[in-house]
Design a protein around this motif. Sequence first.
Motif, PDB file in Angstrom:
ATOM      1  N   UNK A 158      19.104  -0.665  10.496  1.00  0.00           N
ATOM      2  CA  UNK A 158      18.353  -0.027  11.447  1.00  0.00           C
ATOM      3  C   UNK A 158      18.548   1.628  10.833  1.00  0.00           C
ATOM      4  N   UNK A 159      19.549   2.084  10.571  1.00  0.00           N
ATOM      5  CA  UNK A 159      20.068   3.425  10.082  1.00  0.00           C
ATOM      6  C   UNK A 159      19.623   3.591   9.201  1.00  0.00           C
ATOM      7  N   UNK A 160      18.971   2.756   8.007  1.00  0.00           N
ATOM      8  CA  UNK A 160      18.333   3.083   6.699  1.00  0.00           C
ATOM      9  C   UNK A 160      16.814   3.051   6.827  1.00  0.00           C
ATOM     10  N   UNK A 161      16.325   2.723   7.944  1.00  0.00           N
ATOM     11  CA  UNK A 161      14.942   2.839   8.015  1.00  0.00           C
ATOM     12  C   UNK A 161      14.166   4.227   8.064  1.00  0.00           C
ATOM     13  N   UNK A 162      14.785   5.191   8.793  1.00  0.00           N
ATOM     14  CA  UNK A 162      14.321   6.458   8.746  1.00  0.00           C
ATOM     15  C   UNK A 162      14.489   7.164   7.540  1.00  0.00           C
ATOM     16  N   UNK A 163      15.568   6.809   6.740  1.00  0.00           N
ATOM     17  CA  UNK A 163      15.552   7.424   5.411  1.00  0.00           C
ATOM     18  C   UNK A 163      14.569   6.904   4.483  1.00  0.00           C
ATOM     19  N   UNK A 164      13.960   5.569   4.631  1.00  0.00           N
ATOM     20  CA  UNK A 164      13.009   4.929   3.909  1.00  0.00           C
ATOM     21  C   UNK A 164      11.884   5.765   4.207  1.00  0.00           C
ATOM     22  N   UNK A 165      11.474   6.020   5.478  1.00  0.00           N
ATOM     23  CA  UNK A 165      10.349   6.784   5.892  1.00  0.00           C
ATOM     24  C   UNK A 165      10.353   8.304   5.316  1.00  0.00           C
ATOM     25  N   UNK A 166      11.677   8.862   5.318  1.00  0.00           N
ATOM     26  CA  UNK A 166      11.833  10.193   4.650  1.00  0.00           C
ATOM     27  C   UNK A 166      11.242  10.309   3.066  1.00  0.00           C
ATOM     28  N   UNK A 167      11.990   9.165   2.497  1.00  0.00           N
ATOM     29  CA  UNK A 167      11.519   9.110   1.097  1.00  0.00           C
ATOM     30  C   UNK A 167      10.067   8.922   0.754  1.00  0.00           C
ATOM     31  N   UNK A 168       9.407   7.946   1.948  1.00  0.00           N
ATOM     32  CA  UNK A 168       8.037   7.866   1.513  1.00  0.00           C
ATOM     33  C   UNK A 168       7.458   9.032   1.925  1.00  0.00           C
ATOM     34  N   UNK A 169       7.632   9.882   2.862  1.00  0.00           N
ATOM     35  CA  UNK A 169       7.087  10.982   3.213  1.00  0.00           C
ATOM     36  C   UNK A 169       7.066  12.237   2.214  1.00  0.00           C
ATOM     37  N   UNK A 177       0.734  -1.313  -0.091  1.00  0.00           N
ATOM     38  CA  UNK A 177      -0.134  -0.016   0.012  1.00  0.00           C
ATOM     39  C   UNK A 177       1.032   1.216   0.112  1.00  0.00           C
ATOM     40  N   UNK A 178       1.945   1.233   0.891  1.00  0.00           N
ATOM     41  CA  UNK A 178       2.822   2.492   0.789  1.00  0.00           C
ATOM     42  C   UNK A 178       3.476   2.623  -0.562  1.00  0.00           C
ATOM     43  N   UNK A 179       3.931   1.452  -1.091  1.00  0.00           N
ATOM     44  CA  UNK A 179       4.620   1.594  -2.437  1.00  0.00           C
ATOM     45  C   UNK A 179       3.583   2.397  -3.464  1.00  0.00           C
ATOM     46  N   UNK A 180       2.312   1.914  -3.222  1.00  0.00           N
ATOM     47  CA  UNK A 180       1.630   2.336  -4.233  1.00  0.00           C
ATOM     48  C   UNK A 180       1.204   4.091  -3.798  1.00  0.00           C
ATOM     49  N   UNK A 181       1.024   4.385  -2.600  1.00  0.00           N
ATOM     50  CA  UNK A 181       0.900   5.602  -2.284  1.00  0.00           C
ATOM     51  C   UNK A 181       2.112   6.542  -2.689  1.00  0.00           C
ATOM     52  N   UNK A 182       3.218   6.075  -2.483  1.00  0.00           N
ATOM     53  CA  UNK A 182       4.373   6.654  -2.960  1.00  0.00           C
ATOM     54  C   UNK A 182       4.487   6.667  -4.338  1.00  0.00           C
ATOM     55  N   UNK A 183       4.160   5.610  -5.073  1.00  0.00           N
ATOM     56  CA  UNK A 183       4.137   5.907  -6.585  1.00  0.00           C
ATOM     57  C   UNK A 183       3.173   6.810  -7.096  1.00  0.00           C
ATOM     58  N   UNK A 184       2.174   6.904  -6.553  1.00  0.00           N
ATOM     59  CA  UNK A 184       0.998   7.730  -7.068  1.00  0.00           C
ATOM     60  C   UNK A 184       1.426   9.074  -6.656  1.00  0.00           C
ATOM     61  N   UNK A 194       7.664  11.573  -1.002  1.00  0.00           N
ATOM     62  CA  UNK A 194       6.784  11.185  -2.414  1.00  0.00           C
ATOM     63  C   UNK A 194       5.442  11.425  -2.270  1.00  0.00           C
ATOM     64  N   UNK A 195       5.158  11.028  -1.223  1.00  0.00           N
ATOM     65  CA  UNK A 195       3.629  11.088  -0.795  1.00  0.00           C
ATOM     66  C   UNK A 195       3.149  12.687  -0.766  1.00  0.00           C
ATOM     67  N   UNK A 196       3.702  13.403  -0.263  1.00  0.00           N
ATOM     68  CA  UNK A 196       3.555  14.862  -0.155  1.00  0.00           C
ATOM     69  C   UNK A 196       3.749  15.767  -1.350  1.00  0.00           C
ATOM     70  N   UNK A 197       4.395  14.839  -2.438  1.00  0.00           N
ATOM     71  CA  UNK A 197       4.026  15.736  -3.900  1.00  0.00           C
ATOM     72  C   UNK A 197       2.622  15.660  -4.324  1.00  0.00           C
ATOM     73  N   UNK A 198       2.145  14.530  -3.954  1.00  0.00           N
ATOM     74  CA  UNK A 198       0.772  14.536  -4.277  1.00  0.00           C
ATOM     75  C   UNK A 198      -0.163  15.347  -3.754  1.00  0.00           C
ATOM     76  N   UNK A 199       0.110  15.504  -2.211  1.00  0.00           N
ATOM     77  CA  UNK A 199      -0.734  16.477  -1.392  1.00  0.00           C
ATOM     78  C   UNK A 199      -0.559  17.850  -2.145  1.00  0.00           C
ATOM     79  N   UNK A 200       0.761  18.284  -2.435  1.00  0.00           N
ATOM     80  CA  UNK A 200       1.011  19.582  -2.921  1.00  0.00           C
ATOM     81  C   UNK A 200       0.200  19.923  -4.086  1.00  0.00           C
ATOM     82  N   UNK A 201       0.303  18.745  -5.168  1.00  0.00           N
ATOM     83  CA  UNK A 201      -0.282  18.732  -6.479  1.00  0.00           C
ATOM     84  C   UNK A 201      -1.914  19.204  -6.170  1.00  0.00           C
TER      85      UNK A 201
END
Length: 669
Positions: free
Chosen positions: A171-182, A10-17, A184-191
Amino acid sequence: MSRTILTILIWVGVVGLGVGFGGGVFEKLTAQVATVPGSENERALDLREQAGGPAGQHLTVVVTGGADAGPALEAARTMPGVTEVAPPLPSADGQAVLTDITLTAEATEAQAGAVAERIRAAAPGRITVAGGPLTDTEFGMQAQSDVQRAEIFTLPVVLILLIVVFGGLVAGLMPLMVALAGTGATFGILYLGSFVTDISVYAIQVATMLSMGLAVDYGLLLISRYRTELAQTADRDEALRRAVAKAGRTIAVTGLTVAASLLGLTVFPDAFLRSMGLAGAGVVVVDMLAVLTLLPAVLRLVGGRIKPARAAAGAGVFGRLAHAVQRRPLLVTLVTAAGVLLLAVPSLHLRLTNSDARALPATTETRKQYDVLAAHFPDLVGPDAIAAVVRSPAGAAATADFAARVRSVPGVSTVEVVPVSADVSVVRATPAHQPWTADGRATLQAVRDLPAPFEVLVAGDAARLVDYRAMLAEYGPWAALVVLVATFALLALFTRSVLLPVKAVLTSLLSIAAAFGAIVWVFQDGHLASWFGTGRLDAVDLTVPVLVAAIAFGLSVDYEVFLLARIRERYLQSADAREAVAVGLQQTGRIVTSAALLLVVVFAGFLLGGFAPIKEIGLGLVVAIVLDATVVRMLLVPATMTLLGRANWWPSRPPARPSTVDRELVAAG
């Protein structure tokens, strides 16, 4: 496991959209900053444009060193977009020549750039061409490149620190994964937001930086709690469930509070501030949801590679610090508050301005030309003209009478009448004082107050600044009310207390005031300005204080909730208010310090750029975060909470005192 995979998909889809669909926002971004729709300045510009003026855009050409730009200027006359090339004007010292080139109002940036390149090629290094669309683009591109440079610098540093803090690469990469998801999804919000309001080009960069910082904050809190729970049980699923249950509430409250502080910016009519608020709040909410759903799903898959927290030996450094503070709580409160207030003193003479060429690095074309003009044409780098747009012909007696009265206004040095159309003209007054000074504002107001038998609308830098200040004064209290009410309500529900939300707001304001003091002391007053690659600017960019206040307030409350969550948890266990403060500080000290260090790295990247407003934001946020995570959170908060004792939790009833109370200080891990 199926639910885990579904969550990740679901998150992959959200970020992709968000990235695919939301990528359309890049075509709708605006570089316009600090405008107030409906203000007198904007209405004056609209009237002048509707009447057929200005006739076009203007480029300024300055030739030094005896170079011959004549043939190039003649060639420029026939280039696309050019309507006029003014005769050369020599400087008083005979060392430079100035020429004005008029472009059509429809001339593109590419056409202006082609004209500039053609002229500069005549004598490289001795001809500067700036103004019009070239300068507007240079301001926008400099700000964007500065933030991008900051991202390039901070990303590897943050990754290294994350690996150290989390104790491993996974463990160190996990916050960066969240940052990328956040992000990517925000682009849709801004649009989606672009259909309601203009979106600033700077909102994308700020959203990216905030996404990284908050993903680190929330990810650190959840993973640290997960490691702590792993030390209590060998069942990793149970440890994860406990971590989400205990840390999830804290993350939800902090996320909503930070989002509320940024949504306060949407109260302002300025599209720049509104889009910043929309982007910031959007990325905060998405980061919060990603940490509460995506991160636990990933932890279920790879959590076996994360080690449990090590058992603490003794009280720990933060516990010892808390006990030291609690021995002299009143003294610590007074000294700490006085020290922070002392840092805030320079903010008492804060002055706001529209950034000029001095805000750009010396290597940019606009700044080079500014320096050349200051050396050879000093009269041309003074205050911008006050432009009174009047519904009256330039040759009319009433227009001449009005111009004469403008000339008599204290602080006006010269006046000229410029025709625009058959019934509209512009009375241009050259002020003697800069727009950010009290004298400059008084001169503008005096011109606006002049009676006239026709409509008069006044524009210019001074008018824009006064209108923007008026907008901040009108909407600022409402924005503050939105933020304070939301913050108080969320913290009151979280802590079941009235005093703690009030204290959280007051201590946060202390950090913000000190941040303003640092900005003024360095950039406005010029102390240590050379350390940051700039000089004394005499005033602060008018967009900086609001942005710094909104972001710093949110982050400050963020740390406050981290600390209060553990203090309250311990208080409910032990019923000992004093001990709960010490235990809470010990358990959150490492988390808050690590999160602050990572955020300082993120925002310190802003100081590496060349655009002064970006540097001002960077310095303000770095100072606010450092003070809040150290002086305020480690000294002032435990001192004041020790003084208040059980009153901290009023009107909640104190918990029943257990028969056996564990008084061992434990570490967060």
